[in-house]
Scaffold this motif. Structure first.
Motif, PDB file in Angstrom:
ATOM      1  N   LYS A 243       0.826  -1.220   0.000  1.00 16.94           N
ATOM      2  CA  LYS A 243       0.000   0.000   0.000  1.00 16.94           C
ATOM      3  C   LYS A 243       0.853   1.259   0.000  1.00 16.94           C
ATOM      4  O   LYS A 243       1.953   1.271   0.541  1.00 16.94           O
ATOM      5  CB  LYS A 243      -0.887   0.040   1.260  1.00 16.94           C
ATOM      6  N   GLU A 244       0.302   2.313  -0.556  1.00 14.25           N
ATOM      7  CA  GLU A 244       0.942   3.619  -0.415  1.00 14.25           C
ATOM      8  C   GLU A 244       0.157   4.439   0.592  1.00 14.25           C
ATOM      9  O   GLU A 244      -1.006   4.779   0.385  1.00 14.25           O
ATOM     10  CB  GLU A 244       1.019   4.378  -1.743  1.00 14.25           C
ATOM     11  N   GLY A 245       0.801   4.748   1.723  1.00 12.57           N
ATOM     12  CA  GLY A 245       0.168   5.606   2.725  1.00 12.57           C
ATOM     13  C   GLY A 245       0.695   7.018   2.554  1.00 12.57           C
ATOM     14  O   GLY A 245       0.189   7.810   1.768  1.00 12.57           O
ATOM     15  N   CYS A 246       1.772   7.316   3.277  1.00 13.35           N
ATOM     16  CA  CYS A 246       2.310   8.687   3.288  1.00 13.35           C
ATOM     17  C   CYS A 246       3.155   9.009   2.058  1.00 13.35           C
ATOM     18  O   CYS A 246       3.289  10.156   1.670  1.00 13.35           O
ATOM     19  CB  CYS A 246       3.171   8.866   4.535  1.00 13.35           C
ATOM     20  N   GLY A 247       3.768   7.992   1.454  1.00 18.29           N
ATOM     21  CA  GLY A 247       4.690   8.233   0.351  1.00 18.29           C
ATOM     22  C   GLY A 247       5.967   8.943   0.777  1.00 18.29           C
ATOM     23  O   GLY A 247       6.723   9.417  -0.061  1.00 18.29           O
ATOM     24  N   GLU A 248       6.227   9.022   2.067  1.00 13.48           N
ATOM     25  CA  GLU A 248       7.401   9.767   2.567  1.00 13.48           C
ATOM     26  C   GLU A 248       8.240   8.993   3.564  1.00 13.48           C
ATOM     27  O   GLU A 248       8.989   9.577   4.349  1.00 13.48           O
ATOM     28  CB  GLU A 248       6.939  11.065   3.244  1.00 13.48           C
ATOM     29  N   GLY A 249       8.070   7.684   3.612  1.00 15.11           N
ATOM     30  CA  GLY A 249       8.925   6.885   4.479  1.00 15.11           C
ATOM     31  C   GLY A 249       8.491   6.810   5.931  1.00 15.11           C
ATOM     32  O   GLY A 249       9.165   6.195   6.751  1.00 15.11           O
ATOM     33  N   GLU A 250       7.365   7.419   6.267  1.00 14.46           N
ATOM     34  CA  GLU A 250       6.995   7.542   7.677  1.00 14.46           C
ATOM     35  C   GLU A 250       6.047   6.440   8.175  1.00 14.46           C
ATOM     36  O   GLU A 250       6.034   6.146   9.360  1.00 14.46           O
ATOM     37  CB  GLU A 250       6.316   8.894   7.947  1.00 14.46           C
ATOM     38  N   CYS A 251       5.223   5.842   7.291  1.00  9.76           N
ATOM     39  CA  CYS A 251       4.108   5.034   7.811  1.00  9.76           C
ATOM     40  C   CYS A 251       4.308   3.529   7.694  1.00  9.76           C
ATOM     41  O   CYS A 251       3.668   2.761   8.390  1.00  9.76           O
ATOM     42  CB  CYS A 251       2.803   5.431   7.124  1.00  9.76           C
ATOM     43  N   GLY A 252       5.157   3.072   6.785  1.00  8.91           N
ATOM     44  CA  GLY A 252       5.430   1.644   6.658  1.00  8.91           C
ATOM     45  C   GLY A 252       4.373   0.835   5.917  1.00  8.91           C
ATOM     46  O   GLY A 252       4.512  -0.380   5.799  1.00  8.91           O
ATOM     47  N   ALA A 253       3.328   1.497   5.376  1.00  7.55           N
ATOM     48  CA  ALA A 253       2.294   0.746   4.649  1.00  7.55           C
ATOM     49  C   ALA A 253       2.874   0.075   3.406  1.00  7.55           C
ATOM     50  O   ALA A 253       2.358  -0.935   2.930  1.00  7.55           O
ATOM     51  CB  ALA A 253       1.149   1.673   4.249  1.00  7.55           C
ATOM     52  N   CYS A 254       3.967   0.617   2.888  1.00  5.86           N
ATOM     53  CA  CYS A 254       4.580   0.126   1.646  1.00  5.86           C
ATOM     54  C   CYS A 254       5.739  -0.827   1.918  1.00  5.86           C
ATOM     55  O   CYS A 254       6.512  -1.130   1.001  1.00  5.86           O
ATOM     56  CB  CYS A 254       5.074   1.304   0.837  1.00  5.86           C
TER      57      CYS A 254
ATOM     58  N   ASN B 118      11.065   0.529   3.004  1.00  2.00           N
ATOM     59  CA  ASN B 118       9.841   1.188   2.550  1.00  2.00           C
ATOM     60  C   ASN B 118       9.929   1.341   1.035  1.00  2.00           C
ATOM     61  O   ASN B 118      10.786   2.074   0.538  1.00  2.00           O
ATOM     62  CB  ASN B 118       9.696   2.558   3.210  1.00  2.00           C
TER      63      ASN B 118
ATOM     64  N   CYS C  76       8.329   2.939  -1.018  1.00  2.00           N
ATOM     65  CA  CYS C  76       8.134   4.296  -1.552  1.00  2.00           C
ATOM     66  C   CYS C  76       9.430   5.089  -1.523  1.00  2.00           C
ATOM     67  O   CYS C  76       9.505   6.189  -2.051  1.00  2.00           O
ATOM     68  CB  CYS C  76       7.042   5.041  -0.776  1.00  2.00           C
TER      69      CYS C  76
HETATM   70  S1  FES Z   1       3.933   4.919   1.945  1.00  2.00           S
HETATM   71 FE1  FES Z   1       4.335   5.514   4.006  1.00  2.00          FE
HETATM   72  S2  FES Z   1       6.313   4.698   4.269  1.00  2.00           S
HETATM   73 FE2  FES Z   1       5.957   4.332   2.189  1.00  2.00          FE
END
Ligand code: FES
Ligand SMILES: Cc1cc2nc3c(=O)[nH]c(=O)nc-3n(C[C@H](O)[C@H](O)[C@H](O)COP(=O)(O)OP(=O)(O)OC[C@H]3O[C@@H](n4cnc5c(N)ncnc54)[C@H](O)[C@@H]3O)c2cc1C
Ligand code: FES
Lengths: 281, 154
Positions: free
Chosen positions: B36-47, B57, B59
């Motif tokens: 999944k793509e959550g934040c796209g900035e390395g912060e959330c770990g969904a990816c 990550n 992303c």
């Molecule tokens: S989308 Fe949040 S860390 Fe990659």
């Protein structure tokens, strides 16, 4: 944009010294900057395949750490844990496992954010930085390098770090995660030895207090030779307050950080192995 | 540019753009939409995916960087018929609500258990610290990892 992955330092320099090329380490800073178009690149020179940039090893009385060593590698290294405690603690405080697996020590310096966590630690550990370019290799003390803007001419490759193995103890502490507002971030690293119950070889450095991490010569002077008893930490905290006050001047963050620094310095000192027993702290 | 990588045990040769992220290639070219793509900035770990045994990550990784490496996504773990012990534990503990964070959580847990089959509570908390969940409040997730550690022992 194009992408190359050379396998030797010579090939890296040949590719990286062409105009518009950027070195790519882990990418945890660079990829976002490229996506946000904060930087432009004609091409990327990925450093992952250059084996000699990934090594951590002891050579005589020094520890050599390649620029492409990741924070996870540092955290898993016994030599770093014992001989470069401040750096090890800084790595532990950094990001999440995913970021530590990818982010490199070289990228942390090259990106040079005011809050780069490894820099105060590397400063108190008296790191020297190995820089390579077509004109050869130079070795520059990190403290001196951090006075330069830019850090080095474009195309220069940061090859690694050289830490003298002094047998001294060191520690690190930080306040605020990376996402926290800049105002709420501060880090401190300390290195010192005990000689006949007194402090010697004291070095203290701060991060996220001003444009770049810095060593405080004033603090070192004030603390060297003091008896390592409960009073030592108090003097360190009091003097650190003055240093931070001077470093931040009229900045909006000054009043907050001036107060916060005592806690950070106290914690950094308490993280030093021989201060833990309580006699020093 | 051409890249060759192994995804969930299968060798793939792909034509990608140098600026494309591993996340985009997995989702859009390989249709592995469990990542999944959550934040796209390395912060959330969904990816989160596992690359050569380590979580990253996706992303924050260019597809080009993954050239020559082995990537495991959630699709590589198990399926409805035969769940991976970590997936099973997540269901049994009720650690899944909306499910958006779950693939990343499961992969972080798997990478931990592959490396150290008997982690302590503290070790589990650190290993899962790069994965955010907006629904569960984490307790059930951490318990699920402990449960999976028990399962993996047998
Ligand atoms: S989308 Fe949040 S860390 Fe990659
Ligand atoms: C979610 C998240 C959390 C983070 N947490 C922290 C944290 O807690 N503390 C912290 O300090 N940082 C943190 N960071 C920032 C980042 O991870 C670090 O600064 C990291 O060390 C950068 O290294 P990299 O290998 O990813 O560098 P890259 O992104 O690959 O490169 C960064 C810059 O350095 C240049 N460069 C890299 N290597 C070299 C070299 N050998 N020679 C010359 N130039 C080079 C690149 O061209 C680029 O301009 C975080 C980032 C994210 C996304
Ligand atoms: S279950 Fe919804 S984000 Fe975790």
């Amino acid at each position: 944009m194009y992408y190359v992955r050379p396998e030797t330092v010579a090939e890296v320099l040949e590719a990286g010294e062409k105009p518009g090329m950027l070195y790519l380490a882990g990418g945890t800073d660079l990829i976002l900057k490229l996506r946000r178009q904060e930087v432009q690149a004609r091409g990327l020179v990925d450093l992952q395949a250059v084996a000699e940039l990934r090594r951590i090893r002891v050579e005589g009385d020094r520890l050599e750490i390649g620029a492409m060593v990741s924070f996870a590698d540092l955290l898993n290294n016994d030599q770093v844990a014992t001989e470069a405690r401040a750096l090890w603690l800084a790595c532990r405080s950094m990001g999440a496992p995913q970021i530590r697996n990818q982010a490199t020590l070289g990228g942390n310096l090259a990106n040079c954010s005011p809050a780069a966590d490894s820099l105060p630690a590397l400063l108190v550990l008296q790191a020297q930085v190995r820089l390579l370019s077509h004109s050869g290799e130079t070795l520059v003390p990190l403290a001196e390098l951090l006075e330069r803007t830019p850090l080095w001419p474009s195309g220069t490759l940061l090859a690694g770090f050289r830490l003298p193995l002094t047998g001294g103890a060191s520690g690190f502490a930080k306040l605020g995660r990376r996402q926290a507002l800049a105002i709420a971030r501060l880090s401190a690293a300390v290195a010192l030895r005990e000689e006949n119950g007194r402090a010697s070889g004291v070095r203290l450095a701060f991060g996220a207090a001003g444009k770049r991490a810095f060593l405080s010569a004033d603090l070192a002077e004030k603390l060297n030779g003091l008896v390592l008893d409960g009073g030592f930490t108090e003097v360190a905290c009091r003097e650190a307050r003055k240093v931070i006050s001077r470093a931040l001047g009229e900045r909006a963050s000054a009043p907050y950080k001036r107060e916060a620094v005592a806690g950070v310095v106290r914690e950094a000192l308490a993280s030093v192995e021989f201060m833990k027993s309580g006699e020093g702290a | 540019m051409k890249i060759e990588l192994t995804v969930n045990g299968v060798a793939r040769i792909l034509e990608v753009e140098p600026e494309e992220r591993l996340l985009d290639v997995l989702r859009e070219r390989l249709h592995l939409t469990g990542t999944k793509e959550g934040c796209g900035e390395g912060e959330c770990g969904a990816c989160t995916v596992i690359m050569d045994g380590k979580t990253v990550n996706s992303c924050m990784v260019l597809a080009a960087q993954a050239d020559g490496h082995a990537v495991t996504t959630i699709e590589g773990l198990g399926n409805r018929g035969s769940l991976h012990p970590v997936q099973k534990a997540f269901l049994e503990e009720g650690a899944v609500q909306c499910g958006f964070c779950t693939p990343g959580m499961v992969l972080s847990a798997k990478a931990l258990l592959d490396r150290s089959p008997h982690p302590g509570k503290e070790q589990i908390a650190v290993a899962m610290s790069g994965n955010l969940c907006r629904c569960t409040g984490y307790d059930k997730i951490l318990r699920a990892v402990e449960r999976a550690a028990g399962e993996v022992k047998e």
